[in-house]
Design a protein around this motif. Structure first.
Motif, short mmCIF file in Angstrom:
data_model
loop_
_atom_site.label_atom_id
_atom_site.label_comp_id
_atom_site.label_asym_id
_atom_site.label_seq_id
_atom_site.Cartn_x
_atom_site.Cartn_y
_atom_site.Cartn_z
N ARG A 361 -39.92 14.25 5.41
CA ARG A 361 -39.53 13.57 4.18
C ARG A 361 -40.72 13.13 3.34
O ARG A 361 -40.67 13.15 2.13
N TRP A 373 -40.57 1.88 4.54
CA TRP A 373 -39.57 2.94 4.69
C TRP A 373 -38.28 2.47 5.35
O TRP A 373 -37.31 3.21 5.42
N GLN A 374 -38.25 1.24 5.86
CA GLN A 374 -36.98 0.73 6.35
C GLN A 374 -36.00 0.52 5.19
O GLN A 374 -34.79 0.43 5.40
N THR A 377 -35.23 4.83 4.28
CA THR A 377 -34.42 5.51 5.30
C THR A 377 -34.15 4.52 6.44
O THR A 377 -34.79 4.58 7.49
N PRO A 378 -33.22 3.60 6.27
CA PRO A 378 -33.02 2.54 7.27
C PRO A 378 -32.60 3.05 8.64
O PRO A 378 -33.03 2.48 9.66
N LEU A 379 -31.79 4.12 8.70
CA LEU A 379 -31.38 4.63 10.01
C LEU A 379 -32.56 5.23 10.77
O LEU A 379 -32.72 5.01 11.97
N ILE A 380 -33.39 5.99 10.07
CA ILE A 380 -34.56 6.58 10.73
C ILE A 380 -35.52 5.48 11.16
O ILE A 380 -36.04 5.50 12.29
N LYS A 444 -40.14 -1.85 -0.68
CA LYS A 444 -39.74 -0.46 -0.83
C LYS A 444 -40.72 0.26 -1.74
O LYS A 444 -41.02 -0.21 -2.84
N ASP A 455 -31.44 9.71 4.01
CA ASP A 455 -31.60 9.09 5.33
C ASP A 455 -31.19 10.10 6.39
O ASP A 455 -30.96 11.28 6.11
N MET A 456 -31.04 9.68 7.60
CA MET A 456 -30.72 10.55 8.71
C MET A 456 -29.41 11.31 8.47
O MET A 456 -28.38 10.73 8.16
#
Length: 519
Positions: A361, A373-374, A377-380, A444, A455-456
């Protein structure tokens, strides 16, 4: 055994690799066939595990599901495979990780041409070699698998890696070949000292050889050097960071998560079993190397700005823990070390594969190119945190139990070494949390480079979910795996001729009680 379970496990991925390689050039079945083959092999592996009797081995016959066929009788070489709890756990680890890696590598190679055919065929061939190297109970057969498995790894790195893939593949191969040649000399030496005959390379026939002290120590050293390179331990570790940096994340998982375990597995299976006196004589030097690996790997990880190099350095540190547990020579420490081998495979898989998602990414491996990056892409980012917490051995996750057992077991025989090793837990928290902070925390990021970044995805969730499940299951309920490993550990220590230290009893002030006394 009436059914050749282990041979079936070994052949299935090879057949799948051949089918994948022969599919038509523009076929869309390459990835489904590769994934289906790996899942079928995993299913057969689970069925094979159901045939294993817990605690069924003995010191004289430690292996189960054995198959022995004469291969090169003139030189005493047999096709002989079998498993105890340690080798079965390593095989199952590989069988679980291969389909995860194939799913993670789904889009690594474009479908144009035959590169995709080659890529997935090599992964399946590597899966077969992994099964063979852990199942071999003939020393020469083990050596063959030990060397042959270099071929698919070399091409996976050299053909599909990063910009410095040629150097990484060559460095990996040279280190491995040097270790293999040293071990070959030791293998020949063991055979010449053994009973020879048609089964002269069988591990059962070579255990308990009446070697001179000097010969045993030299032969031990030949095996140990090869396994230290494979593990890898300091100071023969420098091939790993380059290989892990240049390989695809899925290749790095199989390389570090499974194949490097051949090093520590070989120390248990061959160094300790064949050379018990030399194992004890070399113990002070090996424990020193283990602590050096633990700390040098940790400090290199703390100072690294390359995400993939950082993860590879953490593995060098973790292998220091594993070797420490093996050569502390207590049931608790060695059980913890073998459990650590399993847990480290899942932890490494999580870290490398999630790092790969971030790199795709962002287009960069440099930690300085991330931050915040949380929020992107919070899930990753959340998955990376869980994998990182597994790496630093947070209670409740898989690595905690194995690390705790290694330290407690080492304390039984070497209290000060255990105290020093415990500092490594603090260093692990530093390099993991610093990595997560640099990648995920902060405001961010803004700019065109993060606009529209997804995201994921669904496939990536299927990749990460079983790994996180393994963290939790092995963290909260490791008993089945410990029950699988402990009998093999006890048999190994019995062969070495060591027993657990007796608990200390304070006899300086005896206490006497007399019936009818006033006390």
């Amino acid at each position: 055994m009436t059914f050749p379970w282990l041979t079936t496990l070994l052949v299935l991925p090879l057949v799948g690799a051949l089918v994948v390689a022969l599919l038509p050039k523009e076929s869309s079945l390459v990835r489904p066939v590769a994934l289906g083959t790996s899942l079928l092999t995993l299913t057969v592996g689970v069925l094979t595990a159901t045939q294993f009797r817990f605690g069924g081995g003995t010191t004289e016959e430690p292996f189960q599901l054995t198959e022995v066929y004469s291969w090169i009788p003139q030189f005493g070489v047999s096709y002989a495979v079998g498993v105890d709890g340690i080798s079965l756990s390593m095989i199952l680890l590989g069988l679980v990780l291969v389909p995860i890696c194939i799913a993670a590598a789904w889009d690594d190679v474009p479908a144009a041409g035959r590169r995709q055919h080659t890529y997935f065929a090599l992964m399946l061939a590597l899966s077969s070699m992994m099964i063979g190297v852990f199942a071999a109970v003939d020393v020469f057969l083990f050596y063959v698998f030990f060397e042959v498995m270099l071929i698919p790894v070399y091409f996976l790195i050299g053909m599909f890696g990063g910009t410095r893939r040629a150097k990484a593949a060559t460095t990996f191969l040279l280190y491995s070949l040097v270790g293999g040649l040293v071990m070959l000399v030791a293998v020949i030496g063991v055979y010449l000292a053994g009973p020879r005959g048609t089964d002269g390379f069988l591990l059962s026939n070579l255990t308990g050889l009446d070697l001179s002290v000097e010969a045993g120590r030299w032969l031990f050293l030949g095996f140990f050097i090869a396994f230290a390179i494979k593990a890898p331990m300091w100071p023969v570790h420098s091939w790993l960071p380059l290989a892990a940096e240049q390989a695809r994340p899925a290749t790095s998982v199989l390389l570090v998560g499974v194949l490097d375990k051949v090093g520590t597995y070989g120390m248990i299976r061959f160094c300790l079993t064949l050379f018990p006196e030399a194992s004890q004589w070399f113990t002070p030097a090996i424990l020193t190397l283990a602590l050096l690996s633990l700390f040098i790997g940790a400090f290199l990880a703390i100072g690294s700005t390359d995400m993939l190099r950082l993860i590879s350095y953490t593995s060098i540190s973790h292998f220091g823990f594993i070797v420490l547990g093996i050569f502390a020579f207590t049931t608790v420490s060695q059980t913890g070390a073998t459990l650590y081998m399993v847990n480290h495979g899942f932890t490494t898989a999580g870290l490398f594969l999630i790092a790969g998602m971030l790199i795709v990414r962002r287009g960069s491996r440099d930690l300085r190119d991330f931050g915040g990056w949380q929020r992107v892409t919070p899930l990753i980012a959340g998955s990376l945190l869980v994998a990182g917490l597994s790496g630093l051995a947070l209670p409740g996750l898989n690595s905690f139990v194995s690390e705790f057992l290694v330290i407690v077991g080492t304390f039984e025989r070497h209290p000060w070494l255990a105290v020093i090793a415990a500092v490594g837990v603090i260093l692990a928290a530093v390099y993991i949390l610093v990595m997560y902070q640099k990648i995920a925390t902060g405001p961010k990021p803004v700019g065109p480079e993060v606009e529209g970044i997804p995201d994921m995805g669904r496939r990536e969730k299927w990749v990460v979910a079983p790994i996180i499940a393994a963290f939790l299951v092995l963290g909260f309920y490791p008993k089945p795996v410990i029950d699988l490993l402990e009998p093999a550990v006890q048999q190994t220590l019995q062969i070495v001729g060591v027993s657990d230290p007796a608990p200390a009893v304070d006899t300086a002030t005896p206490h006497h009680t007399t019936e009818g006394s006033d006390h």
